[in-house]
Design a protein around this motif. Structure first.
Motif, mmCIF file in Angstrom:
data_model
loop_
_atom_site.group_PDB
_atom_site.id
_atom_site.type_symbol
_atom_site.label_atom_id
_atom_site.label_comp_id
_atom_site.label_asym_id
_atom_site.label_seq_id
_atom_site.Cartn_x
_atom_site.Cartn_y
_atom_site.Cartn_z
ATOM 1 N N ASN A 53 41.646 57.292 19.991
ATOM 2 C CA ASN A 53 42.577 58.404 19.803
ATOM 3 C C ASN A 53 43.485 58.514 21.026
ATOM 4 O O ASN A 53 43.951 59.588 21.375
ATOM 5 C CB ASN A 53 41.846 59.716 19.511
ATOM 6 N N ALA A 54 43.749 57.395 21.664
ATOM 7 C CA ALA A 54 44.544 57.373 22.891
ATOM 8 C C ALA A 54 45.984 57.819 22.658
ATOM 9 O O ALA A 54 46.597 58.415 23.536
ATOM 10 C CB ALA A 54 44.509 55.985 23.516
ATOM 11 N N ALA A 55 46.557 57.563 21.488
ATOM 12 C CA ALA A 55 47.950 57.926 21.228
ATOM 13 C C ALA A 55 48.114 59.434 21.031
ATOM 14 O O ALA A 55 49.051 60.032 21.555
ATOM 15 C CB ALA A 55 48.478 57.185 20.002
ATOM 16 N N ARG A 56 47.178 60.027 20.300
ATOM 17 C CA ARG A 56 47.181 61.480 20.039
ATOM 18 C C ARG A 56 45.757 61.917 19.758
ATOM 19 O O ARG A 56 45.030 61.206 19.051
ATOM 20 C CB ARG A 56 48.023 61.797 18.796
ATOM 21 N N LEU B 106 42.418 52.765 14.140
ATOM 22 C CA LEU B 106 41.328 51.896 13.700
ATOM 23 C C LEU B 106 41.806 50.460 13.785
ATOM 24 O O LEU B 106 42.932 50.157 13.380
ATOM 25 C CB LEU B 106 40.967 52.241 12.249
ATOM 26 N N ALA B 107 40.962 49.575 14.287
ATOM 27 C CA ALA B 107 41.410 48.190 14.431
ATOM 28 C C ALA B 107 40.245 47.220 14.309
ATOM 29 O O ALA B 107 39.110 47.547 14.654
ATOM 30 C CB ALA B 107 42.113 48.000 15.768
ATOM 31 N N VAL B 108 40.582 46.028 13.819
ATOM 32 C CA VAL B 108 39.626 44.931 13.716
ATOM 33 C C VAL B 108 40.298 43.673 14.246
ATOM 34 O O VAL B 108 41.387 43.312 13.807
ATOM 35 C CB VAL B 108 39.174 44.699 12.251
ATOM 36 N N TRP B 109 39.632 43.030 15.210
ATOM 37 C CA TRP B 109 40.083 41.742 15.716
ATOM 38 C C TRP B 109 39.256 40.655 15.044
ATOM 39 O O TRP B 109 38.039 40.795 14.888
ATOM 40 C CB TRP B 109 39.876 41.657 17.230
ATOM 41 N N ASP B 110 39.943 39.596 14.624
ATOM 42 C CA ASP B 110 39.236 38.431 14.100
ATOM 43 C C ASP B 110 39.798 37.190 14.785
ATOM 44 O O ASP B 110 40.848 37.255 15.430
ATOM 45 C CB ASP B 110 39.336 38.353 12.570
ATOM 46 N N ARG C 223 46.355 53.689 11.225
ATOM 47 C CA ARG C 223 46.262 55.024 11.828
ATOM 48 C C ARG C 223 46.024 56.033 10.722
ATOM 49 O O ARG C 223 46.695 56.005 9.690
ATOM 50 C CB ARG C 223 47.529 55.363 12.603
ATOM 51 N N VAL C 224 45.096 56.928 10.995
ATOM 52 C CA VAL C 224 44.723 57.953 10.015
ATOM 53 C C VAL C 224 44.820 59.311 10.699
ATOM 54 O O VAL C 224 44.303 59.498 11.795
ATOM 55 C CB VAL C 224 43.280 57.722 9.504
ATOM 56 N N GLY C 225 45.474 60.233 10.040
ATOM 57 C CA GLY C 225 45.609 61.585 10.576
ATOM 58 C C GLY C 225 47.000 62.105 10.354
ATOM 59 O O GLY C 225 47.849 61.422 9.776
#
Length: 139
Positions: free
Chosen positions: A74-77, A83-87, A136-138
């Motif tokens: 939640n660093a932006a706001r 939410l993120a996924v690295w592959d 991003r959710v919210g």
């Protein structure tokens, strides 16, 4: 030792998992931890769990057995779940396809696209070979 650091609220929760279907439930727990820590709504919890589960499931399906990284921030706001996924594959970029009536696949990313208010994207990782798929959710 700076004792105030012991009481800082984390702005990001990370998880490294092996890409197996049995591990997908762990990302829901990660969202729970973030929502509870940051005092977010049940709507954020529901949408965050669903979106991150879909992003993780895509990585599991494509890279079974490989290590993937999942995070919630939640660093932006303070009221926004990132939410993120690295592959490990920088070249296989996701595509949001319109779902078909009888399609067996392709609905997850479209669902994540809608639940995130079209705030979904991807980029090649600058720090490790691979890509990051994010939403991003919210409000």
């Amino acid at each position: 030792m700076d004792i105030t650091r012991l009481y800082e609220i984390p702005r990001r929760f990370d998880l490294k998992i092996s890409a197996y279907a049995e591990n997908v439930y762990l990302v829901r727990n990660l969202v729970d931890q973030a929502v509870d820590t940051w005092g977010l709504s049940e709507d954020a919890r529901f949408a965050g769990q669903l979106v991150l589960t879909e992003l993780t499931t895509n990585a599991v399906r494509l890279y079974e057995g490989r290590e993937i990284h999942v995070w919630v921030s939640n660093a932006a706001r303070p009221d926004l779940l990132e939410l993120a996924v690295w592959d490990p594959d920088p070249d296989n970029l996701p595509r949001v396809l319109p779902p078909t009536e009888y399609g067996e696949s392709g609905r997850g990313l479209a669902l994540a696209w809608e639940l995130s208010g079209q705030r979904l994207g991807w980029y090649r990782s600058a720090t490790a070979r691979g890509k990051v798929v994010w939403a991003r959710v919210g409000p």
